[in-house]
Design a protein around this motif. Structure first.
Motif, mmCIF file in Angstrom:
data_model
loop_
_atom_site.group_PDB
_atom_site.id
_atom_site.type_symbol
_atom_site.label_atom_id
_atom_site.label_comp_id
_atom_site.label_asym_id
_atom_site.label_seq_id
_atom_site.Cartn_x
_atom_site.Cartn_y
_atom_site.Cartn_z
ATOM 1 N N ASP A 99 0.825 -1.212 0.000
ATOM 2 C CA ASP A 99 0.000 0.000 0.000
ATOM 3 C C ASP A 99 0.860 1.263 0.000
ATOM 4 O OD1 ASP A 99 -2.332 -1.489 0.040
ATOM 5 O OD2 ASP A 99 -2.732 -1.154 2.182
ATOM 6 N N ILE A 100 1.940 1.248 0.774
ATOM 7 C CA ILE A 100 2.763 2.446 0.926
ATOM 8 C C ILE A 100 3.790 2.583 -0.195
ATOM 9 C CG2 ILE A 100 4.504 3.540 2.413
ATOM 10 C CD1 ILE A 100 2.885 2.499 4.818
ATOM 11 N N VAL A 101 4.456 1.490 -0.545
ATOM 12 C CA VAL A 101 5.558 1.542 -1.510
ATOM 13 C C VAL A 101 5.086 1.307 -2.944
ATOM 14 C CG1 VAL A 101 7.801 0.525 -2.113
ATOM 15 C CG2 VAL A 101 7.183 0.841 0.276
ATOM 16 N N GLY A 102 4.030 0.524 -3.101
ATOM 17 C CA GLY A 102 3.525 0.257 -4.442
ATOM 18 C C GLY A 102 3.984 -1.069 -5.018
ATOM 19 N N ARG A 103 4.745 -1.825 -4.265
ATOM 20 C CA ARG A 103 5.178 -3.164 -4.697
ATOM 21 C C ARG A 103 5.457 -4.003 -3.451
ATOM 22 N NH1 ARG A 103 10.458 -0.680 -7.538
ATOM 23 N NH2 ARG A 103 11.018 0.551 -5.761
ATOM 24 N N SER A 104 5.548 -5.293 -3.643
ATOM 25 C CA SER A 104 5.747 -6.200 -2.521
ATOM 26 C C SER A 104 7.166 -6.069 -1.975
ATOM 27 C CB SER A 104 5.495 -7.641 -2.964
ATOM 28 O OG SER A 104 6.541 -8.073 -3.813
ATOM 29 N N PRO A 105 7.385 -6.492 -0.730
ATOM 30 C CA PRO A 105 8.752 -6.459 -0.195
ATOM 31 C C PRO A 105 9.730 -7.269 -1.048
ATOM 32 C CG PRO A 105 7.181 -6.869 1.569
ATOM 33 C CD PRO A 105 6.417 -6.915 0.292
ATOM 34 N N ARG A 106 9.302 -8.396 -1.557
ATOM 35 C CA ARG A 106 10.186 -9.231 -2.394
ATOM 36 C C ARG A 106 10.559 -8.490 -3.677
ATOM 37 N NH1 ARG A 106 7.929 -14.508 -2.561
ATOM 38 N NH2 ARG A 106 9.326 -14.920 -0.839
ATOM 39 N N ASP A 107 9.559 -7.887 -4.341
ATOM 40 C CA ASP A 107 9.849 -7.124 -5.559
ATOM 41 C C ASP A 107 10.744 -5.928 -5.258
ATOM 42 O OD1 ASP A 107 8.350 -8.860 -7.079
ATOM 43 O OD2 ASP A 107 6.577 -7.555 -7.147
ATOM 44 N N TYR A 108 10.479 -5.253 -4.138
ATOM 45 C CA TYR A 108 11.296 -4.101 -3.755
ATOM 46 C C TYR A 108 12.751 -4.529 -3.574
ATOM 47 C CZ TYR A 108 13.260 -0.239 -1.202
ATOM 48 O OH TYR A 108 14.075 0.792 -0.813
ATOM 49 N N ARG A 109 12.956 -5.616 -2.851
ATOM 50 C CA ARG A 109 14.318 -6.099 -2.612
ATOM 51 C C ARG A 109 15.005 -6.441 -3.927
ATOM 52 N NH1 ARG A 109 15.492 -10.449 1.850
ATOM 53 N NH2 ARG A 109 16.446 -8.727 2.973
ATOM 54 N N ARG A 110 14.297 -7.080 -4.819
ATOM 55 C CA ARG A 110 14.871 -7.476 -6.105
ATOM 56 C C ARG A 110 15.283 -6.257 -6.925
ATOM 57 N NH1 ARG A 110 10.631 -10.561 -8.386
ATOM 58 N NH2 ARG A 110 10.604 -11.899 -6.577
ATOM 59 N N GLN A 111 14.472 -5.186 -6.856
ATOM 60 C CA GLN A 111 14.722 -4.016 -7.706
ATOM 61 C C GLN A 111 15.620 -2.972 -7.054
ATOM 62 O OE1 GLN A 111 10.783 -2.717 -8.653
ATOM 63 N NE2 GLN A 111 10.342 -4.487 -9.940
ATOM 64 N N ALA A 112 15.726 -3.024 -5.719
ATOM 65 C CA ALA A 112 16.546 -2.021 -5.019
ATOM 66 C C ALA A 112 18.015 -2.333 -5.244
ATOM 67 C CB ALA A 112 16.226 -2.024 -3.533
#
Length: 130
Positions: A99-112
């Motif tokens: 809700d806050i970031v716009g993507r799942s924690p797993r996707d965020y980790r992969r893209q960060a």
């Protein structure tokens, strides 16, 4: 600014600072209201008027900001990070993070990507919208 509004702002800042320090602890509106020396209902109304979001949403955002840092900078499991930042269940953590970031924690980790950039720039750039 009147003396009364200055005092109100000071009380709200005191509570917000407590939230920033103890974001991983279970904090509720009555506990925060005691820190600000006001009633729970008055605290919730005044906090939202002062900072533009409810105390609960502010606390969730602080927890997600910390989780974002840990996801970028560590290889710890998402579940461990979820509990470390104060969420009670991985499902709530994932839903709130999305809700806050716009993507799942797993996707965020992969893209960060951790770049050799000063931390202040990284924090400003990666901060989720309020």
């Amino acid at each position: 600014m009147s003396r009364a509004s200055e005092e109100t702002n000071r009380r709200m800042l005191r509570a917000r600072d407590a939230m920033d320090r103890a974001y991983a602890q279970p904090l509720d509106v009555p506990a925060l209201a005691r820190i600000a020396h006001v009633s729970p209902a008055h605290f919730a109304r005044t906090f939202r008027a002062t900072f533009g979001e409810t105390p609960h949403r502010y606390l969730q955002r602080r927890r997600v900001e910390r989780a974002m840092f840990l996801l970028r900078e560590s290889d710890r499991s998402i579940t461990d990070i979820c509990f470390e930042v104060g969420f009670g269940s991985p499902g709530t953590f994932s839903r709130t993070f999305r809700d806050i970031v716009g993507r799942s924690p797993r996707d965020y980790r992969r893209q960060a990507v951790a770049l050799d950039v000063p931390t202040c720039f990284t924090m400003a750039w990666m901060r989720p919208g309020a």
